[in-house]
Write an enzyme that holds these catalytic residues in place. Sequence first.
Site, PDB file in Angstrom:
ATOM      1  N   LYS A 114       0.740  -1.102   0.006  1.00 60.97           N
ATOM      2  CA  LYS A 114       0.035  -0.227  -0.073  1.00 60.97           C
ATOM      3  C   LYS A 114       0.933   1.246   0.104  1.00 60.97           C
ATOM      4  O   LYS A 114       0.381   2.366  -0.706  1.00 60.97           O
ATOM      5  CB  LYS A 114      -1.045  -0.177   1.148  1.00 60.97           C
ATOM      6  CG  LYS A 114      -2.169  -1.019   0.973  1.00 60.97           C
ATOM      7  CD  LYS A 114      -3.214  -0.646   1.865  1.00 60.97           C
ATOM      8  CE  LYS A 114      -4.357  -1.702   1.547  1.00 60.97           C
ATOM      9  NZ  LYS A 114      -5.452  -1.431   2.606  1.00 60.97           N
ATOM     10  N   LYS A 200      -4.909 -10.185  -6.162  1.00 59.02           N
ATOM     11  CA  LYS A 200      -5.924 -10.719  -5.676  1.00 59.02           C
ATOM     12  C   LYS A 200      -7.283 -10.006  -5.769  1.00 59.02           C
ATOM     13  O   LYS A 200      -7.190  -8.796  -5.996  1.00 59.02           O
ATOM     14  CB  LYS A 200      -6.093 -10.753  -3.987  1.00 59.02           C
ATOM     15  CG  LYS A 200      -5.703  -9.465  -3.447  1.00 59.02           C
ATOM     16  CD  LYS A 200      -5.816  -9.499  -1.549  1.00 59.02           C
ATOM     17  CE  LYS A 200      -5.861  -8.210  -1.184  1.00 59.02           C
ATOM     18  NZ  LYS A 200      -5.741  -8.080   0.250  1.00 59.02           N
ATOM     19  N   LYS A 203     -11.456  -4.672  -3.124  1.00 60.13           N
ATOM     20  CA  LYS A 203     -12.298  -3.586  -3.285  1.00 60.13           C
ATOM     21  C   LYS A 203     -11.488  -2.302  -3.970  1.00 60.13           C
ATOM     22  O   LYS A 203     -11.974  -1.616  -4.410  1.00 60.13           O
ATOM     23  CB  LYS A 203     -12.616  -3.127  -1.917  1.00 60.13           C
ATOM     24  CG  LYS A 203     -13.601  -3.980  -1.189  1.00 60.13           C
ATOM     25  CD  LYS A 203     -13.806  -3.595   0.227  1.00 60.13           C
ATOM     26  CE  LYS A 203     -13.112  -4.427   1.009  1.00 60.13           C
ATOM     27  NZ  LYS A 203     -13.726  -4.699   2.436  1.00 60.13           N
TER      28      LYS A 203
HETATM   29  P1  TYM Z   1     -10.617  -7.076   4.455  1.00 57.33           P
HETATM   30  O1  TYM Z   1     -11.679  -5.979   4.730  1.00 57.33           O
HETATM   31  O2  TYM Z   1      -9.608  -6.419   3.186  1.00 57.33           O
HETATM   32  O3  TYM Z   1     -11.217  -8.453   3.888  1.00 57.33           O
HETATM   33  C1  TYM Z   1     -12.043  -9.059   4.711  1.00 57.33           C
HETATM   34  C2  TYM Z   1     -12.021 -10.512   4.692  1.00 57.33           C
HETATM   35  O4  TYM Z   1     -11.894 -11.086   3.295  1.00 57.33           O
HETATM   36  C3  TYM Z   1     -10.840 -11.528   3.219  1.00 57.33           C
HETATM   37  N1  TYM Z   1     -10.312 -11.351   1.645  1.00 57.33           N
HETATM   38  C4  TYM Z   1     -10.272 -12.492   0.725  1.00 57.33           C
HETATM   39  N2  TYM Z   1     -10.264 -13.734   0.768  1.00 57.33           N
HETATM   40  C5  TYM Z   1      -9.671 -14.433  -0.412  1.00 57.33           C
HETATM   41  N3  TYM Z   1      -9.523 -13.698  -1.483  1.00 57.33           N
HETATM   42  C6  TYM Z   1      -9.528 -12.640  -1.500  1.00 57.33           C
HETATM   43  N4  TYM Z   1      -9.461 -11.931  -2.787  1.00 57.33           N
HETATM   44  C7  TYM Z   1      -9.920 -11.730  -0.589  1.00 57.33           C
HETATM   45  N5  TYM Z   1     -10.026 -10.222  -0.026  1.00 57.33           N
HETATM   46  C8  TYM Z   1     -10.369 -10.121   0.870  1.00 57.33           C
HETATM   47  C9  TYM Z   1      -9.647 -11.049   3.970  1.00 57.33           C
HETATM   48  O5  TYM Z   1      -8.689 -12.222   4.126  1.00 57.33           O
HETATM   49  C10 TYM Z   1     -10.416 -11.132   5.193  1.00 57.33           C
HETATM   50  O6  TYM Z   1     -10.238 -12.036   5.965  1.00 57.33           O
HETATM   51  N6  TYM Z   1      -7.314  -6.166   8.086  1.00 57.33           N
HETATM   52  C11 TYM Z   1      -8.599  -6.785   7.698  1.00 57.33           C
HETATM   53  C12 TYM Z   1      -9.592  -6.596   8.735  1.00 57.33           C
HETATM   54  C13 TYM Z   1      -9.534  -6.769  10.008  1.00 57.33           C
HETATM   55  C14 TYM Z   1      -9.417  -7.870  10.872  1.00 57.33           C
HETATM   56  C15 TYM Z   1      -9.090  -7.599  12.137  1.00 57.33           C
HETATM   57  C16 TYM Z   1      -9.490  -9.256  10.449  1.00 57.33           C
HETATM   58  C17 TYM Z   1      -9.193  -5.696  11.143  1.00 57.33           C
HETATM   59  N7  TYM Z   1      -9.018  -6.370  12.213  1.00 57.33           N
HETATM   60  C18 TYM Z   1      -8.956  -8.881  13.127  1.00 57.33           C
HETATM   61  C19 TYM Z   1      -9.335 -10.297  11.131  1.00 57.33           C
HETATM   62  C20 TYM Z   1      -9.015 -10.209  12.486  1.00 57.33           C
HETATM   63  C21 TYM Z   1      -8.813  -6.350   6.285  1.00 57.33           C
HETATM   64  O7  TYM Z   1      -8.497  -5.259   5.726  1.00 57.33           O
HETATM   65  O8  TYM Z   1      -9.877  -7.181   5.531  1.00 57.33           O
END
Ligand code: TYM
Length: 338
Positions: A114, A200, A203
Amino acid sequence: MRVVSGIQPTGNLHLGNYLGAIRNWVKMQDEMEEGSECLFFLADLHAISMPHEPAELAANTLEMTAALVACGIDPDRSILFNQAQVPAHSELQWLLMGTARMGWLNRMTQWKDKAGKNREGQSVALFSYPVLQAADVLLYQATHVPVGEDQKQHLELARDIAQKFNNDFASEEAPVFTLPEPFIPPEAARIMSLRDGSAKMSKSDPSEMSRINLADDADTIMKKIKKAKTDPEPLPSEAKGLEDRAEALNLVSIFGAITGRSVDDVLGEFGGEGFGKFKPALGEALVETLAPISQRFRELKEDRESLDAILARGAAKARELGTPTLDAAYRALGLVRG
Ligand code: TYM
């Protein structure tokens, strides 16, 4: 068992979130035994680590709440809330800042991706983002954290922080934090972009054609799958044959994940066929799974009052559950609070 996981409320929920994480949240919720608990939250505090529109963030937080309920998260069985209503997340993040090391954060691939070449111009929040993520799970003594592959490194960091904090400030018999386990569903750990099999599904990709959103209607889904990047070869009859064909592998994996079949099993049916036959079958399977979710999502997102009530109720429960650990962390550090 204590299950904790979060998602950033930035824009639409897409197929990667659903197959990589949310579907698994629902499964864990549905299989939960007495005495265990699931906490799922909107990571709105994380969302301010990047430039954002305040009004959009507020709207997205409510929309994402509707999306999670539409996917099957039941606010009567799981604790569903947003971080901003539980100040203990921010408090614990600060308490962990003395334990997290600059070197650990510098190694995070999400930070490197990022920030790119412009590290000096990034917010401090983007750099310390994984410490807040550690606070999110450690606050509730999480044992299992269901996530996609891309979040594994952040959870390993949460374990390192917990371990160092316990070593430095607690006794072996009475550790302050439980070491959380990342839990990655094997069948759909990483869903890739429909336009580029090496990136991947995300969003933040500027191309809408790169992802399937949960709110997409049937025509849009069929069109996106039809236009998905592939190669001119027919499908092989075994997974081995997809080794250097990232786009083809992604589509077959999505088909497998959505229908509950292995890649080999899907190839057993479609091996030798071209994408002209495979893509419509994939599109139809997606529409079948996603149509009821998007229908429910559209209804729920208009009901602002219910969404506010769900989040308020979840936050009250989360505040209560997090208090003992937050108190223990303050005490362990020698901070006097009267
Ligand atoms: P975020 O919002 O990017 O994504 C949410 C969840 O979706 C999964 N994910 C994917 N899995 C497979 N293929 C993809 N292309 C894909 N894109 C997203 C992510 O692995 C995630 O599980 N930092 C985290 C949010 C967060 C969090 C936490 C997660 C904040 N605190 C504590 C677990 C525990 C995030 O930005 O996920």
